[in-house]
Write a protein that holds these residues in place. Sequence first.
Motif, PDB file in Angstrom:
ATOM      1  N   ALA A  72      50.832  44.048  35.034  1.00 22.60           N
ATOM      2  CA  ALA A  72      49.402  43.987  34.718  1.00 22.60           C
ATOM      3  C   ALA A  72      49.122  42.970  33.614  1.00 22.60           C
ATOM      4  CB  ALA A  72      48.902  45.375  34.310  1.00 22.60           C
ATOM      5  N   ILE A  73      49.961  42.957  32.590  1.00 12.94           N
ATOM      6  CA  ILE A  73      49.792  41.974  31.516  1.00 12.94           C
ATOM      7  C   ILE A  73      50.019  40.563  32.055  1.00 12.94           C
ATOM      8  CG2 ILE A  73      50.690  41.160  29.307  1.00 12.94           C
ATOM      9  CD1 ILE A  73      49.066  43.722  29.117  1.00 12.94           C
ATOM     10  N   ALA A  74      51.024  40.401  32.920  1.00 15.19           N
ATOM     11  CA  ALA A  74      51.279  39.094  33.527  1.00 15.19           C
ATOM     12  C   ALA A  74      50.074  38.640  34.343  1.00 15.19           C
ATOM     13  CB  ALA A  74      52.526  39.159  34.407  1.00 15.19           C
ATOM     14  N   LEU A  75      49.406  39.583  35.025  1.00 15.20           N
ATOM     15  CA  LEU A  75      48.199  39.261  35.770  1.00 15.20           C
ATOM     16  C   LEU A  75      47.108  38.714  34.846  1.00 15.20           C
ATOM     17  CD1 LEU A  75      47.469  42.032  38.436  1.00 15.20           C
ATOM     18  CD2 LEU A  75      47.272  39.570  38.744  1.00 15.20           C
ATOM     19  N   LEU A  76      46.936  39.371  33.713  1.00 16.97           N
ATOM     20  CA  LEU A  76      45.924  38.935  32.756  1.00 16.97           C
ATOM     21  C   LEU A  76      46.224  37.526  32.259  1.00 16.97           C
ATOM     22  CD1 LEU A  76      43.365  40.133  31.478  1.00 16.97           C
ATOM     23  CD2 LEU A  76      44.779  40.872  29.556  1.00 16.97           C
ATOM     24  N   CYS A 111      43.620  52.256  44.036  1.00 16.61           N
ATOM     25  CA  CYS A 111      42.307  51.779  44.470  1.00 16.61           C
ATOM     26  C   CYS A 111      41.933  50.494  43.737  1.00 16.61           C
ATOM     27  CB  CYS A 111      41.259  52.864  44.222  1.00 16.61           C
ATOM     28  SG  CYS A 111      39.567  52.367  44.626  1.00 16.61           S
ATOM     29  N   GLY A 112      42.108  50.479  42.414  1.00 20.31           N
ATOM     30  CA  GLY A 112      41.794  49.282  41.636  1.00 20.31           C
ATOM     31  C   GLY A 112      42.653  48.102  42.035  1.00 20.31           C
ATOM     32  N   VAL A 156      49.020  39.452  42.117  1.00 17.14           N
ATOM     33  CA  VAL A 156      48.007  40.390  42.613  1.00 17.14           C
ATOM     34  C   VAL A 156      48.619  41.337  43.647  1.00 17.14           C
ATOM     35  CG1 VAL A 156      45.953  40.509  44.070  1.00 17.14           C
ATOM     36  CG2 VAL A 156      45.990  38.973  42.107  1.00 17.14           C
ATOM     37  N   TRP A 157      49.398  40.789  44.576  1.00 16.39           N
ATOM     38  CA  TRP A 157      50.048  41.629  45.584  1.00 16.39           C
ATOM     39  C   TRP A 157      51.167  42.469  44.975  1.00 16.39           C
ATOM     40  CZ3 TRP A 157      48.600  42.927  50.309  1.00 16.39           C
ATOM     41  CH2 TRP A 157      47.648  42.140  50.954  1.00 16.39           C
ATOM     42  N   LEU A 158      51.929  41.873  44.046  1.00 17.66           N
ATOM     43  CA  LEU A 158      53.005  42.633  43.394  1.00 17.66           C
ATOM     44  C   LEU A 158      52.437  43.835  42.653  1.00 17.66           C
ATOM     45  CD1 LEU A 158      55.997  42.909  42.591  1.00 17.66           C
ATOM     46  CD2 LEU A 158      55.512  41.419  40.629  1.00 17.66           C
ATOM     47  N   ASN A 159      51.299  43.653  42.011  1.00 20.57           N
ATOM     48  CA  ASN A 159      50.673  44.758  41.293  1.00 20.57           C
ATOM     49  C   ASN A 159      50.353  45.911  42.229  1.00 20.57           C
ATOM     50  OD1 ASN A 159      49.040  45.867  38.883  1.00 20.57           O
ATOM     51  ND2 ASN A 159      47.529  45.769  40.513  1.00 20.57           N
ATOM     52  N   VAL A 175      43.216  42.837  45.052  1.00 22.06           N
ATOM     53  CA  VAL A 175      43.730  41.993  46.142  1.00 22.06           C
ATOM     54  C   VAL A 175      42.565  41.381  46.911  1.00 22.06           C
ATOM     55  CG1 VAL A 175      44.912  42.037  48.370  1.00 22.06           C
ATOM     56  CG2 VAL A 175      45.952  43.149  46.390  1.00 22.06           C
ATOM     57  N   TRP A 176      41.589  42.217  47.245  1.00 20.05           N
ATOM     58  CA  TRP A 176      40.426  41.744  47.998  1.00 20.05           C
ATOM     59  C   TRP A 176      39.598  40.771  47.154  1.00 20.05           C
ATOM     60  CZ3 TRP A 176      39.092  43.565  52.992  1.00 20.05           C
ATOM     61  CH2 TRP A 176      37.860  43.096  53.485  1.00 20.05           C
ATOM     62  N   ARG A 177      39.366  41.161  45.900  1.00 15.74           N
ATOM     63  CA  ARG A 177      38.485  40.381  45.015  1.00 15.74           C
ATOM     64  C   ARG A 177      39.044  38.993  44.733  1.00 15.74           C
ATOM     65  NH1 ARG A 177      34.800  38.523  43.770  1.00 15.74           N
ATOM     66  NH2 ARG A 177      33.200  38.921  42.214  1.00 15.74           N
TER      67      ARG A 177
END
Length: 308
Positions: free
Chosen positions: A88-92, A148-149, A22-25, A154-156
């Motif tokens: 982003a794909i790794a996040l998913l 922004c997203g 999340v932070w890396l993104n 990160v917050w979410r």
Amino acid sequence: MGAVLPILPRAVPTHRVLRFLVWLNLVVEVLIVCTGGLVRLTGSGLGCPTWPQCVPGSYVPVAHQEQSWHKYVEFGNRTLTGLVGVVAIALLVAIWLWARDRKGLLLPVGLIILGIVIQAVVGGISVHLKLNPAIVAIHFLTSMLLVCGSAWLVWREREGDADRKWLVRKEIQWLAVAASVMTVIVLVLGTMVTGSGPHSGDATQPARLDIDPRTTSWLHADAVMLLLGLVFAVLIALRLTAKDSQPWRNWLWVLIVILLQGVLGYTQYFLGVPAPLVLLHMLGASLLVVFVTWAMLSLRERVAPSGL
């Protein structure tokens, strides 16, 4: 110093790999804004004159290209775009593995992936249209939406998925919305300043907006002044009415970034818009988006479910 640091929500338990991604993104989204700025400021926007290939028949720069070192700058930015997509794909995948019950994470991640696809297409269009300044401006603003997203994610990720509870009065909410809208206007006017200025992105045939850069610069500065006033109003209202200090501290950081950006903007204007200061200004724009996003989100809270 701890009394003024920005406050993120108290983190709910989650897998450390997911939190790292999340932070890396967020980091790579800000970084690609800076590398995109480097492409423009060095006149390397057509270092790879075709898209998606760098030159006809090759996706990578070739030795006989006439674009000299510009091809490596542009290709580096394109490569980083690929890295952004991989993260982003790794996040998913990480959400599917370790946070399937965190449905609140799916929307921001989905929007980020969609934005990356749109960004790649807009980048290709800008190349085919020889860096039309209007398309380049859309390219930058799309990057701001991705930042922004990513800040939202990160917050979410930290706050859990409980019901939302507002910490401030409705009047402050609307005042904060007005400041956010003015932030968008400031960013749009900033792209017009750049589009009419000396840094077109092309070293040989610069394309610029047919508007007076001096007038546009002062209009941009006036919008920043209005934004500054709105943020001051939010801070005063929070200090007088809010019981929680988190919103006030996060909006204070918005004020700090705006002031630093203002000093940087006036300095670069009176020094003839040197490229290094413009690059710092683009980094500052990304940080402004991050802190405005966090400041807006700090106006409410979600109490973590007891099961987490």
